[in-house]
Write an enzyme that holds these catalytic residues in place. Structure first.
Site, PDB file in Angstrom:
ATOM      1  CG  HIS A  49      14.034 -77.558  -7.497  1.00 54.31           C
ATOM      2  ND1 HIS A  49      14.076 -78.819  -6.808  1.00 54.31           N
ATOM      3  CD2 HIS A  49      15.548 -76.845  -7.727  1.00 54.31           C
ATOM      4  CE1 HIS A  49      15.461 -78.651  -6.321  1.00 54.31           C
ATOM      5  NE2 HIS A  49      15.979 -77.872  -6.280  1.00 54.31           N
TER       6      HIS A  49
ATOM      7  CB  SER B  61      18.533 -76.775  -4.857  1.00 51.00           C
ATOM      8  OG  SER B  61      18.852 -77.607  -5.721  1.00 51.00           O
TER       9      SER B  61
ATOM     10  CG  ASP C 257      12.407 -80.988  -7.278  1.00 52.43           C
ATOM     11  OD1 ASP C 257      12.526 -80.679  -8.967  1.00 52.43           O
ATOM     12  OD2 ASP C 257      13.047 -81.105  -6.737  1.00 52.43           O
TER      13      ASP C 257
END
Length: 445
Positions: free
Chosen positions: A424, A163, A364
């Site tokens: 994610h 991320s 994601d």
């Protein structure tokens, strides 16, 4: 069972060499060693790191690489979420994790930026406001680490990220490469891996609508609403109004939630936990952002673990410091830098010969694969045409032989992994596949 501890220099470095967590009364994740310490990277700015020495049945830790893991947010804690929810030797219930990365490499978790996890700032001006400061802080920590534990200077050193951690990892990798060339940091930097990374925020936001539409999570009206909100973000970025762009990014997320009945930005097959789309109407922009992107990394059970048994085990956490206590301050301090892209930094890394890997989860949303593909195509790296001409290769899912778990392709010093059935947090969703990817990346170099 006693715990052997050794003090190095004037710091609080602790090596745990037994099978106990001592006074905490918990089982140790390793029969090997752990280490942790604080580094003051700027006056009043303290960063915490935690090292697990590799515990492989087939090799000694001296023969295996070192991996540093950087969490996202910004404000997510590697020592907490990355460690106990994703790749550490124990899960949140303190049970052995079968897919721990410690079986393939020594793993270094760093609570980064300052104020994340057990890291802390003594004053409000101690928080980083951009990735440049984040990178310079990390260089101070890495110089300290490799000086205090010189046996790792010659081991291949990889930076893995997730991320917003990927955006920071790119900046850190560039500065680390320069520092190594100057001789100010001694280590064998082998490459950086950018997982579901916030490299080009606008490319992510602009593809939310199309991605959700093609997965039947938006109708035509919803697609128009999301695209319209995304266009507002685009205009702000083009006008270099990055703080405004961050606020409009939050607005766009609200539009997405309202049109999808609360889809989870981290995995489109689930909904936001304990949240109704109408709830967000009564929250400020900063509160919304923290709720969506900081709270999931600080679950109550994890918070209780870190501020209870783990804090007691570590025994060096200042009394006034709480794990995750400054996370929202970290996030808000970086708001003006949040929507800035770092595609140019990735370009510089590739041109300099640094090994770069991109990996992304199929499910994601916040950093959807469509957006990742777009910024990759923007690279000016001379090897891009060769990479683009390659067809990807399938990889079997180790947890389900005969089933495709991922696709990948690699050209020169660039690789891309498409991880199927993962959101994610890839190691959390597809642990066996993530571990296999780690091993492949380390074998390629």
């Amino acid at each position: 069972v006693s715990v052997e501890r050794r003090l190095l220099c004037a710091g609080c470095l602790v090596l745990v060499l037994s099978c106990s967590l001592g006074a905490a009364g918990l089982p140790s994740p390793l029969a090997g060693k752990e280490a942790w310490d604080y580094v003051e990277v700027r006056p009043g700015a303290h960063m915490f790191w935690w090292l697990y020495y590799a515990d492989s049945p087939s090799a000694q830790y001296q023969d295996l690489p070192l991996v540093m893991w950087l969490q996202g947010g910004p404000g997510g804690s590697g020592s907490g979420f990355g460690n106990f929810e994703e790749i550490g030797p124990l899960n949140r219930d303190l049970e052995p994790r079968k897919t721990s990365w410690v079986q393939a490499a020594s793993v270094l978790f760093v609570d980064n930026p300052v104020g994340t996890g057990f890291s802390y700032a003594e004053q409000p001006d101690g928080f980083a406001t951009n990735v440049s400061t984040v990178a310079s802080d990390m260089l101070v920590l890495l110089k300290h680490f490799f000086t205090q534990i010189p046996e790792f200077q010659s081991k291949p050193f990889y930076i893995f990220s997730e991320s917003y951690g990927g955006k920071m990892a790119a900046a850190i990798s560039l500065e680390l490469s320069k520092a190594i060339a100057k001789g100010s940091v001694k280590c064998n930097f082998a490459g950086v891996a950018l997982g579901d990374s916030w490299i080009s925020p606008l490319d992510s936001v602009m593809t939310w609508g199309p991605y959700l539409y093609t997965t039947s999570l938006l109708d035509n009206n919803g697609l128009a609403d999301v695209n319209s909100a995304a266009e507002n973000v685009k205009r702000a970025v083009e006008q270099q109004q990055f703080l405004k762009a961050t606020e409009l990014w939050s607005v766009t997320e609200t539009v997405v939630e309202q049109n999808t009945n609360g889809v989870n930005f981290y995995n489109i097959l689930t909904q936001q936990p304990d949240e109704k789309p109408t709830d967000v109407l009564f929250l400020s922009a900063s509160a919304l952002q923290a709720r969506r992107h900081i709270r999931p990394l600080h679950k109550q059970s994890l918070n209780e673990l870190m501020n209870g048994p783990i804090r007691k085990k570590l025994a060096i956490i200042p009394q006034n410091v709480t794990w995750g206590g400054q996370a929202e301050d970290v996030f808000s301090s970086m708001a003006g830098d949040f929507m800035r892209p770092v595609v140019d930094i990735v370009d510089q890394l590739l041109t300099a010969g640094v090994n770069v890997t991109v990996y992304n989860g199929q499910l994601d949303l916040i950093v959807d694969t469509m957006g990742q593909e777009l910024w990759v195509k923007q690279l000016k790296w001379e090897g891009l045409p060769g990479f683009s001409q390659l067809r990807w290769s399938p990889l079997d899912d180790p947890a389900s032989p005969g089933t495709t778990g991922a696709f990948f392709k690699t050209y020169r010093n660039f690789a891309f992994y498409w991880i199927l059935k993962a959101g994610h947090m890839i190691p959390s969703d597809q642990g066996a596949m993530a571990l296999q990817m780690l091993k492949m990346i380390m074998q390629q170099d």
